[in-house]
Design a protein around this motif. Structure first.
Motif, PDB file in Angstrom:
ATOM      1  N   ASP A 335       0.795  -1.292   0.039  1.00 19.71           N
ATOM      2  CA  ASP A 335       0.019  -0.015  -0.054  1.00 19.71           C
ATOM      3  C   ASP A 335       0.886   1.360   0.103  1.00 19.71           C
ATOM      4  O   ASP A 335       0.463   2.318  -0.398  1.00 19.71           O
ATOM      5  N   ALA A 336       1.996   1.063   0.734  1.00 17.23           N
ATOM      6  CA  ALA A 336       3.153   2.312   0.538  1.00 17.23           C
ATOM      7  C   ALA A 336       3.627   2.616  -0.761  1.00 17.23           C
ATOM      8  O   ALA A 336       4.347   3.664  -0.802  1.00 17.23           O
ATOM      9  N   GLY A 337       3.532   1.514  -1.645  1.00 17.94           N
ATOM     10  CA  GLY A 337       3.965   1.727  -2.900  1.00 17.94           C
ATOM     11  C   GLY A 337       5.293   1.069  -3.313  1.00 17.94           C
ATOM     12  O   GLY A 337       6.118   1.306  -4.376  1.00 17.94           O
ATOM     13  N   ALA A 338       5.716   0.085  -2.555  1.00 16.95           N
ATOM     14  CA  ALA A 338       7.001  -0.502  -2.647  1.00 16.95           C
ATOM     15  C   ALA A 338       7.138  -1.255  -3.870  1.00 16.95           C
ATOM     16  O   ALA A 338       5.937  -1.757  -4.525  1.00 16.95           O
ATOM     17  N   GLU A 339       8.330  -1.127  -4.627  1.00  7.70           N
ATOM     18  CA  GLU A 339       8.195  -1.555  -6.105  1.00  7.70           C
ATOM     19  C   GLU A 339       9.280  -2.976  -6.096  1.00  7.70           C
ATOM     20  O   GLU A 339       9.167  -3.644  -6.795  1.00  7.70           O
ATOM     21  N   THR A 340      10.102  -2.782  -5.299  1.00  8.40           N
ATOM     22  CA  THR A 340      11.241  -4.008  -5.402  1.00  8.40           C
ATOM     23  C   THR A 340      11.437  -4.755  -3.759  1.00  8.40           C
ATOM     24  O   THR A 340      11.454  -3.830  -2.947  1.00  8.40           O
ATOM     25  N   PRO A 341      12.287  -5.487  -3.716  1.00  7.56           N
ATOM     26  CA  PRO A 341      12.644  -6.012  -2.240  1.00  7.56           C
ATOM     27  C   PRO A 341      13.710  -4.982  -1.675  1.00  7.56           C
ATOM     28  O   PRO A 341      14.010  -5.187  -0.550  1.00  7.56           O
ATOM     29  N   ALA A 342      14.213  -4.034  -2.371  1.00  3.61           N
ATOM     30  CA  ALA A 342      15.341  -3.061  -1.760  1.00  3.61           C
ATOM     31  C   ALA A 342      14.445  -2.171  -0.716  1.00  3.61           C
ATOM     32  O   ALA A 342      15.008  -1.945   0.262  1.00  3.61           O
ATOM     33  N   ALA A 343      12.919  -2.321  -0.671  1.00  6.08           N
ATOM     34  CA  ALA A 343      12.281  -1.670   0.603  1.00  6.08           C
ATOM     35  C   ALA A 343      12.560  -2.459   1.794  1.00  6.08           C
ATOM     36  O   ALA A 343      12.625  -1.823   2.908  1.00  6.08           O
ATOM     37  N   GLY A 344      12.693  -3.792   1.714  1.00  5.48           N
ATOM     38  CA  GLY A 344      13.011  -4.607   2.810  1.00  5.48           C
ATOM     39  C   GLY A 344      14.357  -4.182   3.428  1.00  5.48           C
ATOM     40  O   GLY A 344      14.780  -4.073   4.472  1.00  5.48           O
ATOM     41  N   ALA A 345      15.487  -4.162   2.286  1.00  4.12           N
ATOM     42  CA  ALA A 345      16.883  -3.691   2.672  1.00  4.12           C
ATOM     43  C   ALA A 345      16.871  -2.416   3.415  1.00  4.12           C
ATOM     44  O   ALA A 345      17.470  -2.269   4.298  1.00  4.12           O
ATOM     45  N   LEU A 346      16.107  -1.421   2.869  1.00  2.38           N
ATOM     46  CA  LEU A 346      16.088  -0.245   3.250  1.00  2.38           C
ATOM     47  C   LEU A 346      15.355  -0.130   4.881  1.00  2.38           C
ATOM     48  O   LEU A 346      15.684   0.706   5.775  1.00  2.38           O
ATOM     49  N   ALA A 347      14.409  -0.997   4.895  1.00  2.05           N
ATOM     50  CA  ALA A 347      13.846  -1.335   6.226  1.00  2.05           C
ATOM     51  C   ALA A 347      14.899  -1.663   7.267  1.00  2.05           C
ATOM     52  O   ALA A 347      15.174  -1.619   8.400  1.00  2.05           O
ATOM     53  N   ALA A 348      15.531  -2.511   6.940  1.00  2.00           N
ATOM     54  CA  ALA A 348      16.806  -3.280   7.605  1.00  2.00           C
ATOM     55  C   ALA A 348      17.699  -2.140   8.130  1.00  2.00           C
ATOM     56  O   ALA A 348      18.056  -2.389   9.317  1.00  2.00           O
ATOM     57  N   LEU A 349      18.085  -1.078   7.317  1.00  4.16           N
ATOM     58  CA  LEU A 349      18.677  -0.189   7.635  1.00  4.16           C
ATOM     59  C   LEU A 349      18.201   0.586   8.799  1.00  4.16           C
ATOM     60  O   LEU A 349      18.979   1.235   9.762  1.00  4.16           O
ATOM     61  N   GLY A 350      16.975   0.934   8.692  1.00  6.29           N
ATOM     62  CA  GLY A 350      16.209   1.759   9.590  1.00  6.29           C
ATOM     63  C   GLY A 350      16.236   0.915  10.852  1.00  6.29           C
ATOM     64  O   GLY A 350      16.336   1.462  11.836  1.00  6.29           O
ATOM     65  N   VAL A 351      15.881  -0.292  11.164  1.00  9.43           N
ATOM     66  CA  VAL A 351      16.068  -0.936  12.297  1.00  9.43           C
ATOM     67  C   VAL A 351      17.552  -0.974  12.838  1.00  9.43           C
ATOM     68  O   VAL A 351      17.834  -0.820  13.969  1.00  9.43           O
ATOM     69  N   ALA A 352      18.423  -1.024  11.803  1.00  8.16           N
ATOM     70  CA  ALA A 352      19.922  -1.086  12.403  1.00  8.16           C
ATOM     71  C   ALA A 352      20.336   0.215  12.999  1.00  8.16           C
ATOM     72  O   ALA A 352      20.954   0.487  14.124  1.00  8.16           O
ATOM     73  N   LEU A 353      19.681   1.432  12.631  1.00  6.30           N
ATOM     74  CA  LEU A 353      20.058   2.824  13.116  1.00  6.30           C
ATOM     75  C   LEU A 353      19.161   2.995  14.555  1.00  6.30           C
ATOM     76  O   LEU A 353      19.783   3.439  15.289  1.00  6.30           O
ATOM     77  N   ALA A 354      17.827   2.350  14.425  1.00  2.86           N
ATOM     78  CA  ALA A 354      17.252   2.203  15.760  1.00  2.86           C
ATOM     79  C   ALA A 354      17.968   1.517  16.960  1.00  2.86           C
ATOM     80  O   ALA A 354      18.048   1.935  17.848  1.00  2.86           O
ATOM     81  N   THR A 355      18.761   0.510  16.418  1.00  2.53           N
ATOM     82  CA  THR A 355      19.309  -0.463  17.352  1.00  2.53           C
ATOM     83  C   THR A 355      20.679   0.262  17.842  1.00  2.53           C
ATOM     84  O   THR A 355      20.870   0.058  19.096  1.00  2.53           O
ATOM     85  N   VAL A 356      21.217   1.025  16.958  1.00  2.00           N
ATOM     86  CA  VAL A 356      22.289   1.872  17.543  1.00  2.00           C
ATOM     87  C   VAL A 356      21.996   2.934  18.273  1.00  2.00           C
ATOM     88  O   VAL A 356      22.451   3.238  19.375  1.00  2.00           O
ATOM     89  N   PHE A 357      21.008   3.823  17.988  1.00  3.20           N
ATOM     90  CA  PHE A 357      20.829   5.037  18.678  1.00  3.20           C
ATOM     91  C   PHE A 357      19.623   5.055  19.403  1.00  3.20           C
ATOM     92  O   PHE A 357      19.304   6.028  20.346  1.00  3.20           O
ATOM     93  N   LEU A 358      18.680   4.366  19.439  1.00  2.10           N
ATOM     94  CA  LEU A 358      17.353   4.693  20.120  1.00  2.10           C
ATOM     95  C   LEU A 358      17.242   3.712  21.337  1.00  2.10           C
ATOM     96  O   LEU A 358      16.107   3.602  21.822  1.00  2.10           O
ATOM     97  N   THR A 359      17.757   2.507  21.390  1.00  3.31           N
ATOM     98  CA  THR A 359      17.691   1.615  22.319  1.00  3.31           C
ATOM     99  C   THR A 359      17.595   2.170  23.806  1.00  3.31           C
ATOM    100  O   THR A 359      16.860   1.544  24.531  1.00  3.31           O
ATOM    101  N   PRO A 360      18.398   3.226  24.211  1.00  3.77           N
ATOM    102  CA  PRO A 360      18.141   3.629  25.400  1.00  3.77           C
ATOM    103  C   PRO A 360      16.765   3.940  25.748  1.00  3.77           C
ATOM    104  O   PRO A 360      16.192   4.002  26.989  1.00  3.77           O
ATOM    105  N   ALA A 361      16.007   4.825  24.789  1.00  2.69           N
ATOM    106  CA  ALA A 361      14.639   4.972  25.161  1.00  2.69           C
ATOM    107  C   ALA A 361      13.670   3.886  25.227  1.00  2.69           C
ATOM    108  O   ALA A 361      12.568   4.213  25.709  1.00  2.69           O
ATOM    109  N   ILE A 362      14.068   2.841  24.812  1.00  2.00           N
ATOM    110  CA  ILE A 362      13.269   1.677  24.858  1.00  2.00           C
ATOM    111  C   ILE A 362      13.062   0.974  26.234  1.00  2.00           C
ATOM    112  O   ILE A 362      12.181   0.220  26.855  1.00  2.00           O
ATOM    113  N   ALA A 363      14.067   1.305  27.200  1.00  2.00           N
ATOM    114  CA  ALA A 363      14.592   0.710  28.505  1.00  2.00           C
ATOM    115  C   ALA A 363      13.057   1.003  29.222  1.00  2.00           C
ATOM    116  O   ALA A 363      12.581  -0.075  30.107  1.00  2.00           O
TER     117      ALA A 363
END
Length: 586
Positions: A335-363
């Motif tokens: 529904d968001a308009g993904a065209e290729t599996p690259a959308a999944g790889a880019l989502a993985a990049l987003g999760v990786a950034l969250a894992t590096v920078f946002l985990t203190p907020a999850i505590a």
């Protein structure tokens, strides 16, 4: 052979452009916002540290983008495989222990290896042996178990179990532990998410927001719940008042690890790994095929095995949990308009950034919030009306479905899926062992033949034409013998029997022996045995066998040809057998 068959990434990467990147990036942002709370929640559901859900949402998505055949399937932690992992690991390890983490890593890697082996051996067709009623029943029952298991965290009660009965009894025993603040948070989030699911999209569209954007905003409502409850917990110090929170989550990217080499543990987890492999594959392929049909694309089930296998293997080696395709995230991805599996790889990049920078907020994220998120996400899996629909259409499928639901709810998810697999195969063998067959006659004035019990047709006392509506193999070979002999005994005037074979796609060695036995017995009784409408591939297998050499009758191209040739009832051959190219091309 084209390399792109084994590396589907080569089918879309060479033509990738900025327009694709823009659409994939937008889809990735929306999926990432959904994936982060879901990955934490499903790790909790599996009884694992929350970071394992995050780790399972990074490298597995990249590997699937390389090896998966679906352009829009969103891979990562899902509720069903998390529940199955919890059931498998909970029997062997103390929840939350280091040993359980090691067991989860090994279980995930074993799942990946099994999927890879199945893919290399091109065993994707095995998914066809799991009937839809059985899968539907298993998913419905698993959804009910998941909902029940998350009531404890919502109420602030420590209650667990392997099935619905155990969970219910634990909730009753520990009812005095109910925590008011936790219930306020969990119950409030639960009601808010249910209201958002039902009313938020109509509200937004009424305010002029586009339908697609409104739908995506409604789907990411859990992120708002996570942010609000985390902020409230921090501001009011609710963790010090007894509200259970996620706690410290290690920041940084996962390190590669090697699964344990303990052979005894491999044996203990083997059956669970097989079942998780089957369920994750069937669920993922079903989602991928649905999405591919909408986009007029196709997927390769065997390549999906490879893609899911690689994703699970790397998930285990990077400290993650089992992964599969997610229906909700895949729908958002499309529904968001993904065209290729690259959308999944880019989502993985987003999760990786969250894992590096946002985990203190999850505590300070309340566990009750994650539990409410799980409950709302799995409600769509529960389809109790399917029991009624299945009962009305097929009693046998209903019994298989009910047995799967009952064992999953009353014993364990493993027992439920094992029962489902066994009943699916058993029903298939039962149905094909007693295939539908009918004596057919000629529709007056035509070349068509129909069941004598359903239509007004022409028949002849000396001629019986028996149509078999199934391939002939070891399970129904004896049935065919009995059916033919029953027909002969009921019609003493018979001189000829024609086996009409329009639905016969295979005759295996056992069935061939049965055909030879039928031919001999009919010959002893003075009845000739003929075949008609034999398909080309089947005829290819029959040529050169003793059966054709000893056949007392002929092989006719059509039933009408047999009707004409045998019309006089003469014991002399009406025409020469049809052989050569005529039968090969039938």
């Amino acid at each position: 052979m084209k390399l792109s068959r084994f590396l589907p990434v080569l089918t879309w990467l060479p033509c990738y452009n900025r327009a694709f990147l823009a659409r994939d990036l937008l889809a990735a942002v929306i999926v990432t916002v959904m994936l982060i709370p879901q990955s934490l929640a499903y790790a909790m559901l599996a009884g694992l540290p929350p970071q394992m859900g995050l780790y399972a949402s990074i490298l597995p998505l990249v590997l699937y983008a390389v090896f998966g055949s679906s352009r829009t399937l969103s891979v990562g932690p899902v509720a069903i495989t998390a529940l199955m992992a919890a059931a498998a690991l909970g029997q062997l390890f103390e929840p939350g222990s280091a040993d359980m983490v090691g067991g989860a890593i090994l279980l995930t890697a074993m799942t990946g290896l099994m999927l890879l082996v199945m893919g290399v051996c091109r065993l994707g067709f095995l998914a066809n042996f799991l009937s839809h009623p059985v899968i539907s029943g298993f998913i419905t029952a698993s959804g009910l178990v998941i909902v029940a298991s998350q009531l404890g965290p919502v109420l602030g009660i420590q209650a667990g179990g392997q099935n619905l009965y155990e969970v219910a009894m634990a909730l009753v025993r520990h009812r005095d532990e109910l925590h008011g603040l936790t219930l306020a948070i969990g119950g409030g989030v639960l009601l808010a998410l249910l209201a958002a699911r039902r009313y938020l999209k109509p509200l937004l569209t009424g305010l002029g927001v586009g339908s697609r954007l409104a739908d995506n905003l409604a789907r990411i409502a859990p992120v708002l719940a996570v942010a609000v409850t985390t902020a409230v917990t921090w501001a009011l110090g609710l963790d010090r008042a007894g509200v259970a929170v996620v706690g410290d989550v290690p920041s940084g990217l996962p390190e590669l690890v090697m699964p344990a080499a303990d052979l005894s543990l491999w044996r203990q987890l083997a059956i669970s790994a097989v079942l998780i492999s089957i369920v994750s594959f069937v669920e993922s392929v079903s989602i991928a095929q649905t999405q591919a049909a909408r986009r007029r694309e196709r997927i390769d089930p065997d390549q999906e095995l490879v893609g899911l296998g690689a994703s699970n293997l790397v998930s285990g080696m990077s400290g993650g949990m089992p992964v599969a395709g997610s229906f909700s995230r895949s729908a958002v991805n499309v529904d968001a308009g993904a065209e290729t599996p690259a959308a999944g790889a880019l989502a993985a990049l987003g999760v990786a950034l969250a894992t590096v920078f946002l985990t203190p907020a999850i505590a300070l994220l309340p566990v009750a919030t994650l539990a409410a998120t799980i409950i709302v996400s799995v409600l769509s899996l529960i389809d109790l009306p399917a029991l009624v629909r299945t009962w009305r259409y097929s009693r046998a499928d209903f019994v298989a479905m009910l047995a799967t639901i009952s064992l999953t709810l009353g014993y364990s998810v493993e027992a439920g899926i094992l029962a489902g697999v066994g009943l699916s195969i058993g029903l298939f063998l039962y149905r094909t062992s007693r295939p539908h067959s009918a004596v057919v006659g000629r529709v007056p004035g035509t070349e068509h033949f129909r069941n004598v019990r359903r239509h007004q047709v022409e028949t002849r006392a000396h001629l019986a034409m028996l149509r078999v509506d199934e391939s002939l193999y070891f399970a129904n070979a004896r049935f065919l013998e009995d059916r033919v002999l029953e027909l002969v005994s009921s019609q003493p005037e018979l001189t000829d029997i024609v086996l009409v074979c329009p639905a016969v796609n295979l005759i295996d060695a056992s069935a061939l022996e049965s055909l030879e036995a039928i031919n001999e017995r009919l010959e002893a009784g003075g009845v000739r045995f003929h075949l008609s409408e034999v398909k080309g591939p089947v005829m290819d297998r029959l040529e050169g066998t003793r059966f054709l050499e000893r056949l007392t009758g002929h092989i006719y191209l059509t039933s009408y040809q047999a009707w004409q040739a045998l019309g006089a009832g003469s014991r002399m051959a009406a025409q020469e057998p049809l052989t050569g190219d005529v039968c090969k091309n039938a």
